[in-house]
Design a protein around this motif. Structure first.
Motif, PDB file in Angstrom:
ATOM      1  N   ARG A 103       0.829  -1.212   0.000  1.00  0.00           N
ATOM      2  CA  ARG A 103       0.000   0.000   0.000  1.00  0.00           C
ATOM      3  C   ARG A 103       0.860   1.257   0.000  1.00  0.00           C
ATOM      4  O   ARG A 103       0.569   2.220  -0.703  1.00  0.00           O
ATOM      5  N   ARG A 104       1.938   1.229   0.776  1.00  0.00           N
ATOM      6  CA  ARG A 104       2.803   2.408   0.860  1.00  0.00           C
ATOM      7  C   ARG A 104       3.429   2.718  -0.491  1.00  0.00           C
ATOM      8  O   ARG A 104       3.428   3.872  -0.944  1.00  0.00           O
ATOM      9  N   PHE A 105       3.986   1.713  -1.154  1.00  0.00           N
ATOM     10  CA  PHE A 105       4.635   1.956  -2.433  1.00  0.00           C
ATOM     11  C   PHE A 105       3.630   2.282  -3.521  1.00  0.00           C
ATOM     12  O   PHE A 105       3.942   3.047  -4.445  1.00  0.00           O
ATOM     13  N   LYS A 106       2.441   1.751  -3.427  1.00  0.00           N
ATOM     14  CA  LYS A 106       1.411   2.107  -4.394  1.00  0.00           C
ATOM     15  C   LYS A 106       1.130   3.606  -4.320  1.00  0.00           C
ATOM     16  O   LYS A 106       0.997   4.276  -5.349  1.00  0.00           O
ATOM     17  N   GLY A 107       1.059   4.125  -3.093  1.00  0.00           N
ATOM     18  CA  GLY A 107       0.826   5.551  -2.928  1.00  0.00           C
ATOM     19  C   GLY A 107       1.990   6.387  -3.436  1.00  0.00           C
ATOM     20  O   GLY A 107       1.790   7.412  -4.102  1.00  0.00           O
ATOM     21  N   LEU A 108       3.220   5.963  -3.144  1.00  0.00           N
ATOM     22  CA  LEU A 108       4.401   6.709  -3.592  1.00  0.00           C
ATOM     23  C   LEU A 108       4.521   6.709  -5.112  1.00  0.00           C
ATOM     24  O   LEU A 108       4.818   7.733  -5.726  1.00  0.00           O
ATOM     25  N   LEU A 109       4.276   5.568  -5.722  1.00  0.00           N
ATOM     26  CA  LEU A 109       4.428   5.455  -7.171  1.00  0.00           C
ATOM     27  C   LEU A 109       3.308   6.150  -7.928  1.00  0.00           C
ATOM     28  O   LEU A 109       3.487   6.570  -9.074  1.00  0.00           O
ATOM     29  N   SER A 110       2.132   6.294  -7.291  1.00  0.00           N
ATOM     30  CA  SER A 110       1.011   6.952  -7.967  1.00  0.00           C
ATOM     31  C   SER A 110       1.301   8.421  -8.237  1.00  0.00           C
ATOM     32  O   SER A 110       0.668   9.037  -9.093  1.00  0.00           O
ATOM     33  N   GLY A 111       2.264   8.983  -7.493  1.00  0.00           N
ATOM     34  CA  GLY A 111       2.617  10.378  -7.700  1.00  0.00           C
ATOM     35  C   GLY A 111       3.704  10.587  -8.740  1.00  0.00           C
ATOM     36  O   GLY A 111       4.135  11.716  -8.961  1.00  0.00           O
ATOM     37  N   LEU A 112       4.157   9.508  -9.383  1.00  0.00           N
ATOM     38  CA  LEU A 112       5.207   9.592 -10.395  1.00  0.00           C
ATOM     39  C   LEU A 112       4.647   9.175 -11.744  1.00  0.00           C
ATOM     40  O   LEU A 112       3.608   8.513 -11.832  1.00  0.00           O
ATOM     41  N   ASP A 113       5.343   9.551 -12.781  1.00  0.00           N
ATOM     42  CA  ASP A 113       4.903   9.214 -14.133  1.00  0.00           C
ATOM     43  C   ASP A 113       5.376   7.804 -14.480  1.00  0.00           C
ATOM     44  O   ASP A 113       6.307   7.612 -15.262  1.00  0.00           O
ATOM     45  N   VAL A 114       4.723   6.810 -13.864  1.00  0.00           N
ATOM     46  CA  VAL A 114       5.117   5.414 -14.051  1.00  0.00           C
ATOM     47  C   VAL A 114       3.894   4.527 -14.216  1.00  0.00           C
ATOM     48  O   VAL A 114       2.798   4.851 -13.749  1.00  0.00           O
ATOM     49  N   ASN A 115       4.093   3.424 -14.902  1.00  0.00           N
ATOM     50  CA  ASN A 115       3.115   2.346 -14.964  1.00  0.00           C
ATOM     51  C   ASN A 115       3.665   1.193 -14.136  1.00  0.00           C
ATOM     52  O   ASN A 115       4.846   0.835 -14.277  1.00  0.00           O
ATOM     53  N   VAL A 116       2.842   0.610 -13.279  1.00  0.00           N
ATOM     54  CA  VAL A 116       3.325  -0.373 -12.310  1.00  0.00           C
ATOM     55  C   VAL A 116       2.656  -1.725 -12.526  1.00  0.00           C
ATOM     56  O   VAL A 116       1.436  -1.817 -12.700  1.00  0.00           O
ATOM     57  N   LEU A 117       3.476  -2.772 -12.513  1.00  0.00           N
ATOM     58  CA  LEU A 117       2.995  -4.149 -12.466  1.00  0.00           C
ATOM     59  C   LEU A 117       3.524  -4.772 -11.187  1.00  0.00           C
ATOM     60  O   LEU A 117       4.703  -4.599 -10.849  1.00  0.00           O
ATOM     61  N   ALA A 118       2.684  -5.491 -10.474  1.00  0.00           N
ATOM     62  CA  ALA A 118       3.089  -6.079  -9.197  1.00  0.00           C
ATOM     63  C   ALA A 118       2.903  -7.590  -9.235  1.00  0.00           C
ATOM     64  O   ALA A 118       2.004  -8.113  -9.906  1.00  0.00           O
ATOM     65  N   GLY A 119       3.778  -8.274  -8.505  1.00  0.00           N
ATOM     66  CA  GLY A 119       3.666  -9.719  -8.428  1.00  0.00           C
ATOM     67  C   GLY A 119       4.555 -10.275  -7.340  1.00  0.00           C
ATOM     68  O   GLY A 119       5.288  -9.537  -6.668  1.00  0.00           O
ATOM     69  N   SER A 120       4.486 -11.589  -7.154  1.00  0.00           N
ATOM     70  CA  SER A 120       5.301 -12.260  -6.146  1.00  0.00           C
ATOM     71  C   SER A 120       6.663 -12.607  -6.726  1.00  0.00           C
ATOM     72  O   SER A 120       6.903 -12.476  -7.932  1.00  0.00           O
ATOM     73  N   SER A 121       7.558 -13.089  -5.862  1.00  0.00           N
ATOM     74  CA  SER A 121       8.888 -13.469  -6.324  1.00  0.00           C
ATOM     75  C   SER A 121       8.816 -14.618  -7.339  1.00  0.00           C
ATOM     76  O   SER A 121       9.647 -14.711  -8.239  1.00  0.00           O
ATOM     77  N   GLN A 122       7.812 -15.477  -7.210  1.00  0.00           N
ATOM     78  CA  GLN A 122       7.650 -16.579  -8.155  1.00  0.00           C
ATOM     79  C   GLN A 122       7.240 -16.082  -9.535  1.00  0.00           C
ATOM     80  O   GLN A 122       7.481 -16.756 -10.538  1.00  0.00           O
ATOM     81  N   GLN A 123       6.616 -14.916  -9.584  1.00  0.00           N
ATOM     82  CA  GLN A 123       6.166 -14.356 -10.860  1.00  0.00           C
ATOM     83  C   GLN A 123       7.189 -13.405 -11.471  1.00  0.00           C
ATOM     84  O   GLN A 123       6.968 -12.897 -12.574  1.00  0.00           O
ATOM     85  N   ALA A 124       8.280 -13.157 -10.777  1.00  0.00           N
ATOM     86  CA  ALA A 124       9.239 -12.132 -11.203  1.00  0.00           C
ATOM     87  C   ALA A 124       9.752 -12.356 -12.620  1.00  0.00           C
ATOM     88  O   ALA A 124       9.740 -11.443 -13.454  1.00  0.00           O
ATOM     89  N   LYS A 125      10.203 -13.563 -12.919  1.00  0.00           N
ATOM     90  CA  LYS A 125      10.778 -13.827 -14.235  1.00  0.00           C
ATOM     91  C   LYS A 125       9.762 -13.628 -15.349  1.00  0.00           C
ATOM     92  O   LYS A 125      10.073 -13.058 -16.404  1.00  0.00           O
TER      93      LYS A 125
END
Length: 222
Positions: free
Chosen positions: A16-38
């Protein structure tokens, strides 16, 4: 152009914290677990930054992610680790990388993210204004609502940005023409009304309530 960020975490501690921080930047975000990283990196070869929440052996997790990044692209990496793991942490050297402890201030985290994404051209936190679910980036002339870019013309953006940065003060149409359009504008003052209607329509009903009409005077951002 928006930057591409992949956020990897196996817990919800920082989500939640990083979602809020990143929402204020000009970025597109994809999130996942360590198993989904690759798979996330493979499907996003243009990824600019990987943010890794390291909860176990931070050095080992960072090295594993470094290897995945090297195989799939050229992204930078920010490792988020607990303060207890700081003493033995070794930062990766094969990719551009940085780290931050999980109890760092929002300002420090944002600064490190900006440094990795825009080296030498970091935006100050004062460049961002948030109103409800809208974020205005005064440095890049971009507006996002719920993380989605708002398609504004330059004058629509300039009008919105001017009123937002001067809240609680009413401006007449003539004053807005001088401040936003410039002294060399010779059109009628009713063009302000047209632009206000367009901005309100694009903002949506909830945000549009902030852009108030002061009858017989002009407009203000409440």
């Amino acid at each position: 152009m928006s930057k591409q960020v992949v956020f990897i975490a196996d817990t919800l501690d920082n989500a939640r914290r990083f979602k809020g921080l990143l929402s204020g930047l000009d970025v597109n975000v994809l999130a996942g677990s360590s198993q989904q990283a690759k798979s996330l990196l493979r499907s996003n070869p243009a990824c600019d930054l990987v943010i890794l929440e390291a909860k176990g052996d931070a050095s080992a997790e960072a090295l594993k992610m470094e290897s995945a990044i090297s195989e799939e692209g050229e992204a930078s990496m920010l490792v988020v680790l607990d303060p207890d793991h700081l003493a033995g942490f070794r930062i990766p050297v094969q990719v551009k990388a940085d780290f931050v402890v999980s109890n760092a201030t929002d300002e420090e985290i944002s600064t490190r993210i900006r440094h990795l994404l825009w080296p030498g051209n970091e935006s100050s936190s004062s460049d961002f204004i948030s109103v409800d679910n809208m974020t205005v980036n005064l440095a890049t002339y971009q507006v996002k609502v719920s993380g989605e870019p708002l398609d504004l013309t330059y004058l629509e953006y300039a009008l919105l940005a001017f009123l937002i940065t001067h809240p609680g003060r009413t401006y007449s149409r003539d004053a807005l023409l001088r401040r936003v359009w410039g002294f060399d504008y010779y059109g009628g003052s009713r063009t302000v009304d047209v632009h206000v209607r367009r901005v309100r329509a694009k903002l949506g009903p909830e945000l549009a309530q902030h852009l108030e009409t002061v009858r017989g005077v002009g407009y203000l951002w409440a």
